[in-house]
Design a protein around this motif. Structure first.
Motif, PDB file in Angstrom:
ATOM      1  N   UNK A  79       0.831  -1.209   0.000  1.00 54.11           N
ATOM      2  CA  UNK A  79       0.000   0.000   0.000  1.00 54.11           C
ATOM      3  C   UNK A  79       0.864   1.257   0.000  1.00 54.11           C
ATOM      4  N   UNK A  80       0.469   2.238  -0.787  1.00 52.10           N
ATOM      5  CA  UNK A  80       1.249   3.478  -0.885  1.00 52.10           C
ATOM      6  C   UNK A  80       1.463   4.115   0.477  1.00 52.10           C
ATOM      7  N   UNK A  81       0.506   3.967   1.375  1.00 59.38           N
ATOM      8  CA  UNK A  81       0.644   4.517   2.716  1.00 59.38           C
ATOM      9  C   UNK A  81       1.767   3.889   3.506  1.00 59.38           C
ATOM     10  N   UNK A  82       2.227   2.705   3.079  1.00 59.84           N
ATOM     11  CA  UNK A  82       3.389   2.063   3.707  1.00 59.84           C
ATOM     12  C   UNK A  82       4.676   2.374   2.961  1.00 59.84           C
ATOM     13  N   UNK A 117       1.205   9.742 -11.103  1.00 58.12           N
ATOM     14  CA  UNK A 117       0.255  10.847 -11.212  1.00 58.12           C
ATOM     15  C   UNK A 117      -0.344  11.157  -9.866  1.00 58.12           C
ATOM     16  N   UNK A 118      -1.220  10.289  -9.397  1.00 61.59           N
ATOM     17  CA  UNK A 118      -1.791  10.398  -8.047  1.00 61.59           C
ATOM     18  C   UNK A 118      -2.347   9.030  -7.670  1.00 61.59           C
ATOM     19  N   UNK A 119      -2.151   8.649  -6.418  1.00 64.98           N
ATOM     20  CA  UNK A 119      -2.657   7.368  -5.924  1.00 64.98           C
ATOM     21  C   UNK A 119      -3.286   7.559  -4.550  1.00 64.98           C
ATOM     22  N   UNK A 120      -4.170   6.655  -4.197  1.00 69.11           N
ATOM     23  CA  UNK A 120      -4.707   6.630  -2.843  1.00 69.11           C
ATOM     24  C   UNK A 120      -3.760   5.826  -1.967  1.00 69.11           C
ATOM     25  N   UNK A 121      -3.843   6.040  -0.651  1.00 69.13           N
ATOM     26  CA  UNK A 121      -2.889   5.386   0.246  1.00 69.13           C
ATOM     27  C   UNK A 121      -3.082   3.878   0.297  1.00 69.13           C
ATOM     28  N   UNK A 122      -4.215   3.395  -0.178  1.00 69.57           N
ATOM     29  CA  UNK A 122      -4.473   1.951  -0.210  1.00 69.57           C
ATOM     30  C   UNK A 122      -4.012   1.303  -1.515  1.00 69.57           C
ATOM     31  N   UNK A 123      -3.665   2.079  -2.519  1.00 69.60           N
ATOM     32  CA  UNK A 123      -3.181   1.522  -3.782  1.00 69.60           C
ATOM     33  C   UNK A 123      -1.844   0.828  -3.567  1.00 69.60           C
ATOM     34  N   UNK A 124      -1.685  -0.364  -4.134  1.00 66.95           N
ATOM     35  CA  UNK A 124      -0.457  -1.124  -3.973  1.00 66.95           C
ATOM     36  C   UNK A 124       0.534  -0.752  -5.067  1.00 66.95           C
TER      37      UNK A 124
END
Length: 260
Positions: A79-82, A117-124
């Motif tokens: 996840x992007x948040x990690x 570009x842009x991702x959500x924090x849940x996107x892997x």
């Protein structure tokens, strides 16, 4: 509420998860533009290493980042948040949020990226190195590359609520809210109150803590004026300037007396 965040230059390792699935990322309207950057970046980094370092602006000590980029299609994804680390993300502390705040973060946080570009924090995504200021040989400046697809996709993502813009200048160049969306956008600076200057470290840390405070409190301001009230209720010292005319964003200064 949609919160626009910059990425971090430093990133956690990709780990051993399943590799990237570009079609699974949020904001599918950006898929073609993502594929163009990904293809160009992998090709660059599987070729001349010195050229790749020059294009990406990497020092000798960061040679390993070139090899990491070369393996983006097969590297593990998390996840992007990690993946995103650094001062802002340490202060935000996504992993330690309670379940309700994590759900709000998944809905509201959008991280801008030179590669995605842009991702959500849940996107892997896998760990990578490619800032928005890079000029790839076949695509040119990434800020300009993203402008057209962002202009098509982001207004719909913004919906009809508040847009809280915490991006740095390089990432803000990829999408500038316009018209009605701009009128409900708040751009935030963090200033050292005694000097009225922006200092990078506590600017990032304060933005991270501010987002965490809003998520934890379950605050749901509908517009910039309500955001000012919510931040003041949470103990922040905020100066706000409404736009001089329609179609412009609000400017908010958050004043901090201690540098930490």
């Amino acid at each position: 509420m949609l919160v626009l965040l910059p990425p971090s230059e430093g990133k956690a390792s990709s780990g051993r998860g399943a590799p990237l699935k570009p079609e699974s990322l949020s904001l599918p309207g950006l898929t073609d533009a993502r594929e163009a950057v990904l293809t160009e970046l992998v090709e660059l980094c599987t070729g001349d290493e010195d050229k790749a370092r020059e294009v990406l602006g990497l020092s000798e000590g960061l040679r390993g980042e070139v090899a990491k980029n070369a393996e983006l299609r097969t590297a593990g994804a998390r996840p992007a948040g990690e993946i995103y680390t650094g001062v802002l993300y340490d202060a935000l502390g996504l992993a330690s949020l309670d379940a309700s705040a994590k759900r709000r973060a998944a809905r509201s946080l959008l991280v801008f990226s030179g590669l995605w570009g842009a991702v959500r924090v849940t996107d892997r995504i896998p760990s990578y190195r490619c800032s928005m200021g890079v000029k790839l040989p076949g695509l040119g400046a990434l800020g300009a590359h993203w402008r057209t697809p962002m202009a098509s996709v982001l207004p719909e993502v913004a919906g009809d609520g508040l847009v809280l813009d915490l991006r740095s200048a390089a990432y803000a160049a990829a999408w500038k809210p316009k018209g009605e969306v701009a009128g409900r956008t708040a751009s935030v600076r963090v200033l050292h109150a005694p000097t009225r200057k922006v200092v990078s470290h506590f600017n990032k840390a304060t933005k991270g803590r501010m987002v965490r405070s809003l998520l934890t409190a379950g605050a749901a301001p509908k517009g910039p004026a309500e955001l000012v009230e919510a931040l003041r209720d949470l103990g922040y010292v905020v100066e706000a300037e409404a736009p001089a005319k329609a179609g412009q964003a609000w400017s908010l200064d958050v004043l901090v007396t201690e540098v930490h």
